[in-house]
Write a protein that holds these residues in place. Structure first.
Motif, mmCIF file in Angstrom:
data_model
loop_
_atom_site.group_PDB
_atom_site.id
_atom_site.type_symbol
_atom_site.label_atom_id
_atom_site.label_comp_id
_atom_site.label_asym_id
_atom_site.label_seq_id
_atom_site.Cartn_x
_atom_site.Cartn_y
_atom_site.Cartn_z
ATOM 1 N N ALA A 245 54.046 69.678 11.676
ATOM 2 C CA ALA A 245 53.626 69.091 10.406
ATOM 3 C C ALA A 245 54.725 68.223 9.819
ATOM 4 C CB ALA A 245 53.235 70.190 9.431
ATOM 5 N N ALA A 246 55.980 68.684 9.913
ATOM 6 C CA ALA A 246 57.101 67.902 9.379
ATOM 7 C C ALA A 246 57.256 66.579 10.116
ATOM 8 C CB ALA A 246 58.388 68.721 9.462
ATOM 9 N N VAL A 247 57.142 66.614 11.431
ATOM 10 C CA VAL A 247 57.247 65.390 12.234
ATOM 11 C C VAL A 247 56.086 64.454 11.908
ATOM 12 C CG1 VAL A 247 57.116 64.480 14.579
ATOM 13 C CG2 VAL A 247 58.564 66.457 14.089
ATOM 14 N N LEU A 248 54.914 65.012 11.748
ATOM 15 C CA LEU A 248 53.745 64.208 11.391
ATOM 16 C C LEU A 248 53.948 63.552 10.037
ATOM 17 C CD1 LEU A 248 50.851 63.226 11.790
ATOM 18 C CD2 LEU A 248 50.046 65.483 11.053
ATOM 19 N N GLY A 249 54.424 64.313 9.056
ATOM 20 C CA GLY A 249 54.639 63.755 7.721
ATOM 21 C C GLY A 249 55.742 62.729 7.679
ATOM 22 N N HIS A 250 56.789 62.932 8.481
ATOM 23 C CA HIS A 250 57.905 61.996 8.493
ATOM 24 C C HIS A 250 57.510 60.646 9.080
ATOM 25 C CE1 HIS A 250 62.004 60.479 8.839
ATOM 26 N NE2 HIS A 250 61.759 60.211 10.113
ATOM 27 N N ASN A 251 56.733 60.685 10.174
ATOM 28 C CA ASN A 251 56.382 59.450 10.878
ATOM 29 C C ASN A 251 55.094 58.810 10.382
ATOM 30 O OD1 ASN A 251 58.391 59.166 13.284
ATOM 31 N ND2 ASN A 251 57.841 61.341 13.265
ATOM 32 N N PHE A 252 54.187 59.620 9.814
ATOM 33 C CA PHE A 252 52.902 59.103 9.351
ATOM 34 C C PHE A 252 52.566 59.720 7.982
ATOM 35 C CE2 PHE A 252 52.919 59.692 13.983
ATOM 36 C CZ PHE A 252 52.808 58.367 14.416
ATOM 37 N N PRO A 253 53.365 59.416 6.971
ATOM 38 C CA PRO A 253 53.207 60.087 5.674
ATOM 39 C C PRO A 253 51.866 59.821 4.991
ATOM 40 C CG PRO A 253 54.716 58.220 5.499
ATOM 41 C CD PRO A 253 54.465 58.441 6.958
ATOM 42 N N ASP A 254 51.229 58.723 5.299
ATOM 43 C CA ASP A 254 49.960 58.385 4.659
ATOM 44 C C ASP A 254 48.747 58.808 5.486
ATOM 45 O OD1 ASP A 254 51.348 57.136 2.547
ATOM 46 O OD2 ASP A 254 51.528 55.292 3.727
ATOM 47 N N SER A 255 48.987 59.522 6.568
ATOM 48 C CA SER A 255 47.906 59.898 7.468
ATOM 49 C C SER A 255 47.046 61.012 6.881
ATOM 50 C CB SER A 255 48.489 60.356 8.807
ATOM 51 O OG SER A 255 47.490 60.922 9.626
ATOM 52 N N GLU A 256 45.742 60.885 7.057
ATOM 53 C CA GLU A 256 44.820 61.952 6.679
ATOM 54 C C GLU A 256 45.099 63.209 7.491
ATOM 55 O OE1 GLU A 256 41.888 64.344 5.156
ATOM 56 O OE2 GLU A 256 42.728 62.478 4.340
ATOM 57 N N TRP A 257 45.554 63.036 8.724
ATOM 58 C CA TRP A 257 45.882 64.185 9.560
ATOM 59 C C TRP A 257 47.061 64.962 8.989
ATOM 60 C CZ3 TRP A 257 42.122 65.571 12.504
ATOM 61 C CH2 TRP A 257 41.280 64.619 13.073
ATOM 62 N N TYR A 258 48.009 64.266 8.373
ATOM 63 C CA TYR A 258 49.124 64.971 7.730
ATOM 64 C C TYR A 258 48.630 65.767 6.532
ATOM 65 C CZ TYR A 258 53.266 65.948 4.983
ATOM 66 O OH TYR A 258 54.235 66.582 4.237
ATOM 67 N N GLN A 259 47.721 65.205 5.759
ATOM 68 C CA GLN A 259 47.176 65.923 4.611
ATOM 69 C C GLN A 259 46.480 67.205 5.075
ATOM 70 O OE1 GLN A 259 47.935 64.987 1.562
ATOM 71 N NE2 GLN A 259 49.029 63.238 2.463
ATOM 72 N N ARG A 260 45.774 67.140 6.177
ATOM 73 C CA ARG A 260 45.106 68.322 6.708
ATOM 74 C C ARG A 260 46.128 69.376 7.150
ATOM 75 N NH1 ARG A 260 39.936 66.476 10.477
ATOM 76 N NH2 ARG A 260 39.097 64.859 9.103
ATOM 77 N N SER A 261 47.177 68.909 7.838
ATOM 78 C CA SER A 261 48.203 69.844 8.290
ATOM 79 C C SER A 261 48.908 70.495 7.110
ATOM 80 C CB SER A 261 49.228 69.117 9.171
ATOM 81 O OG SER A 261 48.654 68.726 10.401
ATOM 82 N N TYR A 262 49.187 69.697 6.090
ATOM 83 C CA TYR A 262 49.877 70.216 4.903
ATOM 84 C C TYR A 262 49.027 71.297 4.224
ATOM 85 C CZ TYR A 262 52.705 70.225 0.663
ATOM 86 O OH TYR A 262 53.521 70.601 -0.382
ATOM 87 N N ARG A 263 47.750 71.044 4.086
ATOM 88 C CA ARG A 263 46.865 72.027 3.455
ATOM 89 C C ARG A 263 46.758 73.300 4.291
ATOM 90 N NH1 ARG A 263 43.781 67.272 2.254
ATOM 91 N NH2 ARG A 263 42.393 67.660 4.034
ATOM 92 N N LEU A 264 46.742 73.114 5.620
ATOM 93 C CA LEU A 264 46.651 74.276 6.486
ATOM 94 C C LEU A 264 47.887 75.166 6.342
ATOM 95 C CD1 LEU A 264 45.189 75.854 8.693
ATOM 96 C CD2 LEU A 264 46.233 74.317 10.394
ATOM 97 N N LEU A 265 49.056 74.550 6.294
ATOM 98 C CA LEU A 265 50.280 75.323 6.112
ATOM 99 C C LEU A 265 50.293 76.015 4.742
ATOM 100 C CD1 LEU A 265 53.089 73.018 7.569
ATOM 101 C CD2 LEU A 265 52.135 75.076 8.602
ATOM 102 N N GLN A 266 49.884 75.279 3.709
ATOM 103 C CA GLN A 266 49.863 75.865 2.365
ATOM 104 C C GLN A 266 48.944 77.076 2.293
ATOM 105 O OE1 GLN A 266 48.998 72.702 -0.523
ATOM 106 N NE2 GLN A 266 51.121 72.922 -1.240
#
Length: 292
Positions: A245-266
Motif C-alpha cells: 500500500a505504501a509503495v502504491l501510494g508513493h508512486n500513484f497517490p491519485d490512484s483509485e486502487w490506492y484509495q481502496r488499499s488505504y481503506r482496506l488497511l484502515q
C-alpha cells in the motif's frame, strides 16, 4: 527502384484513396527502371520461363489492383524461378508485404525472415524485420487466450531495435512493444484474480508479482499492487500488505486502487508503512513512473 520501394513501404500507412496512386507510381518507376535492361533479361530466357523483369512488373500490376494474395504468389514464384536475380531480392520484401496485406501472416513471417537472413545489410532489411514483428503483433489474441504470439511479437520488435537502431521503424516498434507488454500483464492479472477468488493466495501473489516486477510501465501495475494488499491481508501478513500500500501510494497517490488499499488497511486498524527490505520495495527502487 529505391524510390519505388520507399513509396511502397509506406503505402500501407496511407488512406486507400492515396494508396492506389502510390502504387501506380511504383509500377511506372519499375517499368522505366527496367526498360534499359530488358534485352539482358531476355538473354536469360529459358524455354517458357518469363524474364524476371516481366514477372516483376506483372506482380506489381497485380498488387496495384489490390489483389495482394495473387501478387504475393507472383512474387514468390519470381523468387523461386530467378533466385539469383536482383528482382528476387526485391520480390522477397514486396512478397512479404503482400502476404501481410492479405492476412497470410505465417507466409509474411517466412518471407520477411528469409530477406533478413539473405540480406541482413540490405536497404529493406529493417522493413522486412518490421513485417515479421507486425505479423506476430496482428495475431495477438485477447487476454483470455495463450499469449505465445504476443511474446513472439515483442522478441521480433526487440530484434529490429537491436539490429537496426537507426531505422525509421524503431519508434513504431517501441510503441507496439508497450502495447504487447500491456497485453502480457493483462493475462497475468486475469490468472491472478482467478486464484484470488479461489483463495489460493500464494499462487495469486506470484502472478501479481510478475506484473509488479516485469510490467511496471503498464496500466495494470496499480491494480496488481492493490491485489497484493488484498492477498497479504487475507493471509495475515500485514507487514507486506502495508508495504504494498505504501509503495502504491508513493508512486500513484491519485490512484483509485490506492484509495481502496488505504481503506482496506484502515479496516484492520493499519496504515501504509514501507519495509525497504521487501521484494515490493526492491521492485520499485528507481521507478520513475509509467511514462518512463
Amino acid at each position: 527502384m529505391r524510390l519505388g520501394i520507399m513509396i511502397f513501404k509506406f503505402a500501407h500507412l496511407l488512406p486507400k484513396s492515396a494508396r492506389l496512386g502510390a502504387l501506380v507510381g511504383i509500377a511506372a518507376l519499375a517499368l522505366a527502371g527496367c526498360a534499359s535492361t530488358e534485352a539482358d533479361d531476355f538473354a536469360d530466357f529459358v524455354d517458357d520461363t518469363r524474364p524476371p523483369a516481366v514477372m516483376f512488373n506483372e506482380a506489381l500490376a497485380t498488387m496495384e489492383r489490390g489483389d495482394y494474395r495473387a501478387a504475393a504468389e507472383q512474387f514468390d514464384e519470381l523468387e523461386q524461378v530467378h533466385p539469383y536475380s536482383e528482382y528476387a531480392k526485391r520480390s522477397l520484401v514486396l512478397g512479404a508485404f503482400s502476404h501481410f496485406s492479405s492476412g497470410r501472416y505465417p507466409e509474411a513471417v517466412n518471407a520477411g525472415r528469409r530477406y533478413v537472413t539473405l540480406h541482413p545489410s540490405g536497404e529493406d532489411a529493417a522493413y522486412a524485420q518490421f513485417i515479421v514483428a507486425q505479423s506476430y503483433y496482428n495475431q495477438i489474441p485477447d487476454v483470455n487466450r495463450d499469449q505465445e504470439q504476443t511474446a513472439r511479437a515483442i522478441n521480433a520488435f526487440r530484434d529490429l531495435i537491436r539490429r537496426y537502431p537507426d531505422s525509421e521503424y524503431v519508434g513504431p516498434a517501441q510503441e507496439q512493444i508497450r502495447f504487447a507488454n500491456d497485453q502480457l500483464a493483462g493475462s497475468e492479472m486475469r490468472v491472478g484474480r482467478y486464484y484470488l477468488d479461489r483463495r489460493n493466495y500464494v499462487a495469486s501473489i506470484n502472478r501479481f508479482r510478475v506484473v509488479i516486477e516485469e510490467y511496471q510501465t503498464t496500466r495494470h501495475v496499480e491494480e496488481a499492487l492493490h491485489r497484493v494488499v488484498e492477498n497479504y491481508m487475507s493471509m495475515g501478513v500485514v507487514d507486506e500488505a502495508q508495504t504494498a500500500a505504501a509503495v502504491l501510494g508513493h508512486n500513484f497517490p491519485d490512484s483509485e486502487w490506492y484509495q481502496r488499499s488505504y481503506r482496506l488497511l484502515q479496516s484492520g486498524g493499519l496504515e501504509p508503512q514501507e519495509n525497504s527490505g521487501s521484494w515490493i520495495s526492491r521492485a520499485f527502487a528507481g521507478f520513475t513512473g509509467q511514462g518512463s
